[in-house]
Design an enzyme around this catalytic site. Sequence first.
Site, PDB file in Angstrom:
ATOM      1  N   ASN A 105       0.514  -1.162   0.329  1.00  0.00           N
ATOM      2  CA  ASN A 105       0.253   0.292  -0.070  1.00  0.00           C
ATOM      3  C   ASN A 105       0.811   1.525  -0.058  1.00  0.00           C
ATOM      4  O   ASN A 105       0.731   2.115  -0.340  1.00  0.00           O
ATOM      5  CB  ASN A 105      -1.205  -0.059   1.048  1.00  0.00           C
ATOM      6  CG  ASN A 105      -2.098  -0.546   0.219  1.00  0.00           C
ATOM      7  OD1 ASN A 105      -2.654  -1.375   0.025  1.00  0.00           O
ATOM      8  ND2 ASN A 105      -3.056  -1.278   2.571  1.00  0.00           N
TER       9      ASN A 105
ATOM     10  N   HIS B   1      -1.022  -7.889   4.984  1.00  0.00           N
ATOM     11  CA  HIS B   1       0.170  -7.673   4.851  1.00  0.00           C
ATOM     12  C   HIS B   1      -0.204  -5.969   4.466  1.00  0.00           C
ATOM     13  O   HIS B   1       0.662  -6.255   3.890  1.00  0.00           O
ATOM     14  CB  HIS B   1       0.437  -8.444   4.034  1.00  0.00           C
ATOM     15  CG  HIS B   1       0.440  -9.617   4.764  1.00  0.00           C
ATOM     16  ND1 HIS B   1       0.407 -10.683   4.023  1.00  0.00           N
ATOM     17  CD2 HIS B   1       0.595 -10.427   5.717  1.00  0.00           C
ATOM     18  CE1 HIS B   1      -0.317 -12.231   5.168  1.00  0.00           C
ATOM     19  NE2 HIS B   1       0.632 -12.183   5.904  1.00  0.00           N
ATOM     20  N   CYS B   2      -1.032  -5.241   4.354  1.00  0.00           N
ATOM     21  CA  CYS B   2      -0.895  -3.877   3.817  1.00  0.00           C
ATOM     22  C   CYS B   2      -0.728  -4.067   2.353  1.00  0.00           C
ATOM     23  O   CYS B   2       0.150  -2.737   1.708  1.00  0.00           O
ATOM     24  CB  CYS B   2       0.092  -2.932   4.478  1.00  0.00           C
ATOM     25  SG  CYS B   2       0.149  -3.491   6.424  1.00  0.00           S
ATOM     26  N   SER B   3      -0.820  -5.441   1.589  1.00  0.00           N
ATOM     27  CA  SER B   3      -0.583  -6.055   0.103  1.00  0.00           C
ATOM     28  C   SER B   3      -2.187  -6.080  -0.086  1.00  0.00           C
ATOM     29  O   SER B   3      -1.992  -7.539  -0.667  1.00  0.00           O
ATOM     30  CB  SER B   3       0.723  -6.048  -0.108  1.00  0.00           C
ATOM     31  OG  SER B   3       1.266  -6.347  -1.119  1.00  0.00           O
TER      32      SER B   3
END
Length: 383
Positions: free
Chosen positions: A101, A339-341
């Site tokens: 992100n 995982h912020c992705s």
Amino acid sequence: MLNMHYLDNAATSWPKPEAVYQTADKFMREIGANPGRSGHCLAKQADTIVEETRELLAEFFGAPDPKLVTFTFNGTDGLNLVIKGLLAPGDHAITSNIEHNSVSRPLRRLEQQGVDVTYLQADANGLLFAENLAPLLRPETKLVIMSHASNVLGAVQDVAALAKVAHQNGALFALDAAQTAGHQPIDMQALGIDILVVPGHKGLLAPYGTGAVISLRDAGILPWRDGGTGIKSDSRMHPNELPYRLEGGTLNAAGIAGLGAAIKFINAEGLTNIAAKESNDMQQLLACLQAEERITIYGPRSAAERAGLVAFNVAGLSSAELGQLLNDDWRVAGRPGLHCSPLSHRAVGTFPDGSYRLSPGYFTTPNAIESVCAAIRQICREQ
Ligand SMILES: Cc1ncc(COP(=O)(O)O)c(C=O)c1O
């Protein structure tokens, strides 16, 4: 301290080398002054430490001049600086469909302001290919930016090939090395990386609040933050010289002192030794995960093609349930979820539940790896 097996080094490395604790602590207790802001000897000492760390970073990553090293407060800070400081409406940028992100969100914001963004598609293992990048380049492509290794899929990209294609069209090549810096050698000149973004607190083993943007030459990144720099205080305008242009405001000098100690530690241990140790851990983890029928691993099958992290799912358990079991019953600290992705998870079909990620580090013991493997075996057979 809880007696946990810490395998969440992709989020932040822990523990840190003893010298890092000691150096940051000593800086705060015995030096404490604001680097470059006063002429007294404590401020000069602080400044010397900051500049020494700048030199260490330049040398570590093969940048030609310490002035091309800008300190940031983490990886996200550096990525925002590069993306927002380089791109303007009408520009074109290329990134990938598996970014964190901290790359995809700044680009998304700029897309809404008139920057055109194209997404290079990764293969099923998270690998990006130069021959797929070439047709996406346009005369107005200013920036190609992507991660060296996805923090979900772990696949390490062929940076030299990707950078070469970007340069053939006159674009800048920027690399998010959040999951590789401090884990494997990165020579910016040899690989053709115009701008490298690194967090300090992950593989570089430094304290929180540290990171850097490192350039091969002044790429013309504009600051989003103007303010005090300790130089040219008489001017109404923020100075244009590097590194001051991009470092408005007081630096995290204690953290930077710790970052310097961390790089000295890595140099003394030897980056190739660190890489070999971490690859060995990954081989063991992969072997244990691959032996379980209920487990699906995301990303390349072999340790040689990956950074030091592996994300997987156990059929019949959500990633959150697996994380809870490993935490509560086995004292394993890994990371479930997205995982912020979210882009990576969409790419491999694990959105929105995500997956569970294990990321050993340089200080992970053989006992920790064995314990995690034993836990996973038992969970797969009994839950
Ligand atoms: C690939 C990648 N890029 C960027 C970041 C952001 O780094 P930071 O947490 O230091 O802001 C991370 C953090 O996990 C990451 O894994």
